[in-house]
Design a protein around this motif. Structure first.
Motif, PDB file in Angstrom:
ATOM      1  N   ARG A 182      46.670  52.546  44.980  1.00  0.00           N
ATOM      2  CA  ARG A 182      46.525  51.087  45.006  1.00  0.00           C
ATOM      3  C   ARG A 182      47.094  50.528  46.311  1.00  0.00           C
ATOM      4  NH1 ARG A 182      47.192  46.885  41.099  1.00  0.00           N
ATOM      5  NH2 ARG A 182      46.045  48.241  39.685  1.00  0.00           N
ATOM      6  N   THR A 183      48.205  51.131  46.739  1.00  0.00           N
ATOM      7  CA  THR A 183      48.892  50.655  47.947  1.00  0.00           C
ATOM      8  C   THR A 183      49.130  51.858  48.857  1.00  0.00           C
ATOM      9  OG1 THR A 183      50.058  49.113  46.500  1.00  0.00           O
ATOM     10  CG2 THR A 183      50.883  49.311  48.751  1.00  0.00           C
ATOM     11  N   ARG A 184      48.951  51.635  50.143  1.00  0.00           N
ATOM     12  CA  ARG A 184      49.169  52.724  51.100  1.00  0.00           C
ATOM     13  C   ARG A 184      50.029  52.235  52.251  1.00  0.00           C
ATOM     14  NH1 ARG A 184      43.950  54.009  49.319  1.00  0.00           N
ATOM     15  NH2 ARG A 184      43.124  52.181  50.411  1.00  0.00           N
ATOM     16  N   ILE A 185      50.839  53.112  52.776  1.00  0.00           N
ATOM     17  CA  ILE A 185      51.525  52.795  54.030  1.00  0.00           C
ATOM     18  C   ILE A 185      51.370  53.976  54.985  1.00  0.00           C
ATOM     19  CG2 ILE A 185      53.280  51.308  52.940  1.00  0.00           C
ATOM     20  CD1 ILE A 185      55.037  54.025  54.036  1.00  0.00           C
ATOM     21  N   GLU A 186      51.405  53.671  56.258  1.00  0.00           N
ATOM     22  CA  GLU A 186      51.492  54.716  57.281  1.00  0.00           C
ATOM     23  C   GLU A 186      52.530  54.239  58.291  1.00  0.00           C
ATOM     24  OE1 GLU A 186      47.868  56.207  58.898  1.00  0.00           O
ATOM     25  OE2 GLU A 186      48.875  57.138  60.620  1.00  0.00           O
ATOM     26  N   GLY A 301      50.859  57.012  49.405  1.00  0.00           N
ATOM     27  CA  GLY A 301      50.023  56.203  48.535  1.00  0.00           C
ATOM     28  C   GLY A 301      50.764  55.971  47.223  1.00  0.00           C
ATOM     29  N   MET A 302      50.611  54.773  46.641  1.00  0.00           N
ATOM     30  CA  MET A 302      51.281  54.435  45.388  1.00  0.00           C
ATOM     31  C   MET A 302      50.272  53.836  44.407  1.00  0.00           C
ATOM     32  SD  MET A 302      53.470  54.361  48.053  1.00  0.00           S
ATOM     33  CE  MET A 302      53.174  52.737  48.733  1.00  0.00           C
ATOM     34  N   ASP A 303      50.478  54.143  43.131  1.00  0.00           N
ATOM     35  CA  ASP A 303      49.617  53.531  42.120  1.00  0.00           C
ATOM     36  C   ASP A 303      50.138  52.130  41.774  1.00  0.00           C
ATOM     37  OD1 ASP A 303      51.731  53.748  40.349  1.00  0.00           O
ATOM     38  OD2 ASP A 303      50.909  55.490  39.273  1.00  0.00           O
ATOM     39  N   GLY A 304      49.542  51.505  40.797  1.00  0.00           N
ATOM     40  CA  GLY A 304      49.898  50.134  40.439  1.00  0.00           C
ATOM     41  C   GLY A 304      51.322  49.967  39.952  1.00  0.00           C
ATOM     42  N   GLU A 305      51.946  51.075  39.501  1.00  0.00           N
ATOM     43  CA  GLU A 305      53.337  50.996  39.036  1.00  0.00           C
ATOM     44  C   GLU A 305      54.336  51.424  40.109  1.00  0.00           C
ATOM     45  OE1 GLU A 305      51.421  52.319  35.950  1.00  0.00           O
ATOM     46  OE2 GLU A 305      51.425  50.132  35.721  1.00  0.00           O
ATOM     47  N   LEU A 308      54.285  57.354  43.461  1.00  0.00           N
ATOM     48  CA  LEU A 308      53.614  58.018  44.576  1.00  0.00           C
ATOM     49  C   LEU A 308      52.402  58.797  44.070  1.00  0.00           C
ATOM     50  CD1 LEU A 308      56.740  59.394  46.485  1.00  0.00           C
ATOM     51  CD2 LEU A 308      55.085  57.770  47.422  1.00  0.00           C
ATOM     52  N   THR A 309      51.292  58.622  44.752  1.00  0.00           N
ATOM     53  CA  THR A 309      50.110  59.445  44.478  1.00  0.00           C
ATOM     54  C   THR A 309      49.941  60.505  45.552  1.00  0.00           C
ATOM     55  OG1 THR A 309      48.720  57.902  45.712  1.00  0.00           O
ATOM     56  CG2 THR A 309      48.934  57.527  43.336  1.00  0.00           C
ATOM     57  N   ALA A 310      50.568  60.269  46.706  1.00  0.00           N
ATOM     58  CA  ALA A 310      50.489  61.239  47.803  1.00  0.00           C
ATOM     59  C   ALA A 310      51.601  60.949  48.796  1.00  0.00           C
ATOM     60  CB  ALA A 310      49.138  61.152  48.504  1.00  0.00           C
ATOM     61  N   HIS A 380      58.677  48.097  49.694  1.00  0.00           N
ATOM     62  CA  HIS A 380      58.362  46.716  50.066  1.00  0.00           C
ATOM     63  C   HIS A 380      56.867  46.429  49.881  1.00  0.00           C
ATOM     64  CE1 HIS A 380      58.951  42.859  51.911  1.00  0.00           C
ATOM     65  NE2 HIS A 380      58.013  43.107  52.802  1.00  0.00           N
ATOM     66  N   ALA A 381      56.062  47.414  50.263  1.00  0.00           N
ATOM     67  CA  ALA A 381      54.606  47.231  50.121  1.00  0.00           C
ATOM     68  C   ALA A 381      54.225  47.057  48.644  1.00  0.00           C
ATOM     69  CB  ALA A 381      53.872  48.426  50.731  1.00  0.00           C
ATOM     70  N   CYS A 382      54.989  47.676  47.755  1.00  0.00           N
ATOM     71  CA  CYS A 382      54.725  47.548  46.317  1.00  0.00           C
ATOM     72  C   CYS A 382      55.453  46.353  45.707  1.00  0.00           C
ATOM     73  CB  CYS A 382      55.155  48.823  45.588  1.00  0.00           C
ATOM     74  SG  CYS A 382      54.176  50.265  46.044  1.00  0.00           S
TER      75      CYS A 382
END
Lengths: 752, 327
Positions: A182-186, A301-305, A308-310, A380-382
């Motif tokens: 849902r959310t990604r950072i690089e 990568g993070m899901d809605g909660e 971490l997804t990756a 912060h992104a989440c």
């Protein structure tokens, strides 16, 4: 060797019963504060000469000429050692039989491969004459362009990083994990080259007597140094006698014997007299290792909660042109945060520098500052609190391997440190807090972790007829308190009060205590001591339980307790007798036992073993002037059994201050034209001063670990730097809203 | 070793005569000279030790001003009650300079003579080009590591920063260097590098600093030294400002203002344009910030030191506004 205790230097907290766990003051403290502790360079054997290195001005090329005549003509100069007359070695200094046999510059040719490489050694009657002689050599060079910086060469993937880990590792499908997020950072971060800068420079006093070699030099690994020196000179290791009772800091730079130390031995061989060689501060920037710079890129990568997804972590680092050491920075992402997909990778370039080496959590510190910064960005992104985010991604098993942890009290660390710090009142958004003076105030956190390593060690224990004990192991005290902590373990192992135990360490003539490095010395040598104590007590018990005249007769070894210099029946403590009585009856002046310390391969296979901690930092930043000050640090650490809480706390303080140093201070600045470091001194290569670290608190979190070793010891030397560096960076972001991308963070990064 | 003669001067005149000889240098606290001798920059033939001269360490203060003897120790001056109350910027600058150990050794005369921290200047064995060491040999710093170099008062021949704190205060308050009978303003004592960066001070062979004289003024009485730096202690200024302020009886109009900058220039840098722009004006933040920008008029950066141009006016403005807040 034995610690020469002063008369009024009894331990402050001598007590009956168990010594382990007591906050004894340093047994060598009196010697140190009175200046009577003898460090390597304090030795002056009769007839000793002084050797001074001449080192290279250039980064790359070769030495065309040296004015040896001018140097030798100088009053007091005895000899000049160059590639032409350097005594022969049994082994090529460029040979590499195993990954931890580092190539040394021992005047094997006229080549120059980094600035400050040794190109000659001047030996004289006085330090001043040798120094002037070295200046008179006036070297001329054939110079090639220096390769400098993280883009200074063609990059490649090293065969291994750190202690032989694969450079590229992957679990799960990172790209798919990022895709589904849902959310990604690089995020990318750059860290500079750093130099160990132990207060005590590398120093050696070497004296030959035929094929016997006597050496005073600081060493974090006496047996390894002994073996390496013996190999280079083609003599038996037992002929090499190294004394290293005290180190004025090592930080990894004294783990391996360095080129300049070996040159001191060669100089003594050449002139047939004892020789002292001490590096000048600026000469420590080259031949004794450093921490390589790094550029790290993290993707999450993070899901809605907020799970971490990756997690992907790449590190570009550097090594020298002639040897391999690659900081395993990306491996920091293997152990802390749960993610279905994790990928770590490294690449490297080769530069005209000395070979980087182990330095204060090599890999862990560098990787941690990037990982903890990126975790902060991800939280912060989440829209989540950084602590809540970390708990959401708490790893119940080691993420990369799926192994259970041997113990992990990280939750308790988070709780206790957050509570002590007052984290709960932290606003989520940056730039929300100001103090009474108008400074921007920020709170940041980081997770600390360090592997619980063990190496190989041996110890020898003796019980004497007078009821006293002796424990011997060639342990190394580089300031961490080995003289004290090991004596505590020895006292308990021998069932004696600590003042009844002679503890001998700091000499290669004693049993191999393994290396004081990797935060594994207390566990490793401590277990050897513990086992040696058990072995000699078992012998004593045999003598007693097998003798009809003893009140312990027939109790059997298992039925006997050792305490306070007496053996007791386990089933009836009113029946017992003193060690002296047992030995007197047996007609023995003393008995001895031997013990080993080593990791248990079975539990290595089964468990992931790490120490953990949580660090919270407060910084204040001047909103106009960009000046950053750390005002408060609170850490909580769980690292198994605590042998001496005073010393352990001191280790955490030190580690946390190094974390501040990493985030805000340390950087070797290179002149890109010459390849030379331009701040090779302690005025301009910054480490924190006392005023930079006004308040540090370290909480010891209880943790029982039945798997790491019988004593339950993990390690405390390096964990403090991890977590802290990121916590400071995150606090700077929270204060200013500016995300630090390069370290150390400077005024100019925050002027806006 | 390289031999040199050591003389212990018995009088100021004897010290001057001895120091006039080629290759002779005065030795006081030694915190600069010995450091420079170790790195090969200073190669004296004769050291003339003046630390035993009597009376040169006195601090005299009356209504006209302060006279600080050349041999007064930095730490002693910093801690002097009358200096603290009547020239607070001097005390503050000294407290923030160097380390306690150095302040206990270093003298005020020697402090003025301290030399740049330019790493190329300090490394003759690896960088032969340095116009400050050898006139006409070139400048290794230009194009090199320059984060600590000057942005004001530079020339094509030299960009080395003057690192001292005390002299920055002294130029702000029109202090005078006493070279025996010859008196020279501190601002004139320090020379711009121009084409002769090897000549740093207007001092002639045979002259010796005997004292520093700081005239009393309302601005000196209401003064401060603000030093911004990368760490809290034992560190040179990234930028600093010495500021003194006198207000009219209305309590808001600026009657007298003194501003000098440290850490950014080749010599202690008086910012007269800032002073002129604000004198007679009402002290208010916007005007102060605008005028402070004049402090770096004509500044030239060499890459990594660019931030000093941004930082210095902010330091000046902060120091002025801070003085405005004090009653």
């Amino acid at each position: 060797m034995m610690l020469e205790l002063g008369l009024n230097q009894q331990p402050a907290h001598t007590r009956q019963g168990s010594s382990i766990g007591q906050p004894l003051t340093r047994r060598d403290g009196f010697l140190k504060v009175t200046g009577t502790a003898r460090y390597a360079a304090d030795n002056h054997p009769p007839g000793m000469l002084y050797a001074v290195l001449a080192v290279s001005s250039i980064a790359r090329g070769r030495v065309v000429s040296l004015d040896i005549e001018a140097a030798k003509a100088h009053s007091g100069v005895v000899e000049v050692m160059t590639p032409l007359n350097r005594p022969a070695l049994a082994v090529d200094p460029d040979a590499k039989d195993h990954p931890f046999m580092f190539r040394l510059d021992l005047l094997q040719n006229d080549g120059v491969r980094y600035p400050n490489q040794s190109i000659a050694v001047v030996i004289a009657e006085t330090l001043e004459a040798a120094t002037e002689g070295a200046a008179l050599l006036s070297p001329r060079y054939e110079t090639l362009p220096a390769r400098v910086g993280l883009d200074g060469g063609k990059s490649f993937v090293p065969r291994g990083v750190g202690v032989g880990n694969p450079a590229v590792q992957e679990k799960g499908d990172v790209e798919a994990g990022l895709e589904s997020a849902r959310t990604r950072i690089e995020a990318a971060y750059e860290t500079p080259a750093q130099y160990h800068n132990a207060m005590e420079p590398h120093a050696i006093v070497a004296a030959w007597d035929g094929d016997q070699l006597s050496i005073d030099t600081p060493s974090q690994g006496l047996a390894m140094a002994q073996g390496r020196i013996a190999g280079l000179f083609g003599i038996a290791p037992r002929n090499v006698h190294i004394r290293s009772p005290f180190l004025g800091g090592g930080f990894g730079s004294k783990g391996m014997i360095s080129g300049p130390q070996v040159l001191g031995i060669l100089a003594a061989r050449l002139v047939g007299r004892p020789v002292k060689l001490v590096l000048r501060r600026e000469q420590m920037y080259g031949p004794v290792g450093h921490r390589a710079p790094a550029r790290q890129t993290l993707r999450m990568g993070m899901d809605g909660e907020g799970r971490l997804t990756a997690l992907s972590h790449h590190a570009r680092t550097t090594s020298s042109t002639f040897d391999d050491f690659f900081e395993p920075a990306a491996d920091a992402s293997h152990t802390l945060y749960a993610s279905p997909a994790i990928a770590t990778s490294h690449d490297a370039v080769r530069l005209d520098t000395g070979t980087p080496l182990f330095m204060r959590a090599p890999g862990e510190a560098t990787g941690s500052i990037a990982l903890e910064s990126a975790i902060d960005e991800a939280a912060h992104a989440c829209g989540m609190d950084p602590l809540e985010f970390r708990l959401r991604n708490y790893a119940e098993v080691e993420p990369m391997t799926g192994k259970p942890f041997s113990s992990k009290a990280l939750r308790e660390c988070y709780e206790q440190a957050a509570e002590a710090f007052g984290w709960a009142s932290r606003p989520l958004q940056p730039r929300r807090m100001r103090d009474a003076d108008g400074f921007l105030t920020g709170w940041g956190m980081g997770t600390a972790t360090f592997p619980a390593l063990m190496f190989q060690a041996e110890a020898r224990a003796v019980l004497r007829a007078d009821g006293s004990g002796l424990m011997e192991t060639g342990a190394q005290d580089m300031g961490q308190g080995a003289w004290t902590a090991f004596a505590q373990i020895a006292a308990d192992g021998l069932g004696l009060d600590i003042d009844q135990v002679d503890f001998r360490a700091g000499s290669s003539d004693l049993p191999n205590a393994g290396i004081a490095g990797g935060s594994g010395h207390t566990a490793t040598a401590g277990m050897a001591i513990h086992n040696a104590g058990a072995a000699v007590i078992a012998r004593l018990a045999d003598l007693a339980t097998g003798n009809e005249a003893s009140p312990l007769f027939g109790a059997g070894n298992e039925g006997v307790l050792a305490r306070g210099g007496r053996l007791y029946r386990r089933d009836d403590e009113s029946r017992g007798e003193s060690y002296s009585e047992i030995l007197a009856r047996a007609g023995l002046a003393e008995i001895e036992g031997h013990g080993k310390g080593a990791p248990d391969p079975a539990s290595q296979e089964t468990y992931a073993k790490h120490a953990h901690g949580a660090v919270f930092a407060e910084v204040k930043v001047d909103p106009d002037l960009g000046q950053i000050r750390v005002t408060r640090l609170v850490g909580a650490f769980a690292a198994g059994r605590v042998i001496n809480p005073r010393l352990v706390r001191s280790q955490y303080y030190g580690g946390m201050i190094w974390g501040v140093s990493f985030a805000l201070h340390e950087e070797a600045v290179t002149d890109r034209r010459s390849g030379r470091i331009q701040n090779a001194n302690l005025a301009e290569y910054h480490v924190p001063v006392n005023a930079d670290v006004p308040s540090v608190e370290a909480l010891l979190v209880h943790e029982d670990d039945p798997h790491v070793n019988a004593l339950g010891i993990k390690g405390v030397g390096e964990i403090g730097i991890t977590g802290t560096a990121g916590a400071v960076a995150n606090a700077v972001w929270h204060a200013t809203g500016v995300r630090p991308r390069r370290f150390p963070i400077r005024i100019e990064d925050l002027l806006g | 070793m390289r031999d040199f003669s050591y003389l212990r001067a018995t009088s100021v005149d004897a010290a001057r005569q001895a120091a006039a000889l080629p290759g002779a240098m005065l030795l006081a606290g030694g915190t600069t000279l010995i450091d420079l001798a170790k790195c090969g920059v200073a190669e004296p033939d004769t050291l003339v030790d003046i630390t035993h001269l009597k009376g040169l360490d006195r601090i005299e203060i009356d209504e006209r001003g302060a006279i600080i003897g050349a041999l007064a120790r930095m730490g002693h001056v910093a801690d002097h009650d009358d200096i603290k109350s009547r020239f607070p910027a001097i005390s503050e600058a000294l407290w923030q300079a160097a380390s306690a150990q150095i302040r206990n050794m270093a003298t005020i005369g020697g402090n003025l003579m301290q030399r740049t921290r330019c790493p190329y200047f300090r490394d003759p064995s690896n960088f032969s080009a340095c116009n400050k060491r050898v006139s006409g040999s070139g400048c290794s710093a230009i194009g090199g590591v320059t984060r600590g170099h000057a942005v004001l008062g530079t020339s094509d021949a030299c960009i080395a920063m003057y690192p001292g704190d005390l002299a920055t205060v002294l130029v702000a308050f029109d202090a005078t260097v006493r070279l025996g009978d010859r008196h020279i303003r501190v601002d004139d004592f320090f020379l711009l590098p121009g084409t002769t960066p090897d000549r740093e001070h207007a001092i002639e062979p045979g002259e010796m600093i005997t004292a520093i004289e700081i005239p009393s003024s309302a601005a000196a009485h209401r003064s401060t030294y603000l030093k911004v730096r990368d760490r809290q202690s034992y560190e040179f200024a990234a930028a600093s400002a010495a500021v003194g302020l006198e207000l009219e009886s209305d309590g808001r109009t600026i009657r007298d203002l003194r501003v000098a900058l440290g850490g950014v220039a080749t010599k202690p840098w008086r910012a007269r344009a800032v002073e002129a722009a604000l004198k007679g004006k009402v002290l208010e933040p916007e005007a102060v910030r605008a005028a402070s920008l004049l402090a770096v008029e004509g500044a030239v950066d060499h890459g990594a030191n660019h931030y000093k141009i941004e930082l210095a006016p902010r330091v000046v403005a902060r120091a002025i506004l801070k003085m405005g807040e004090t009653a």
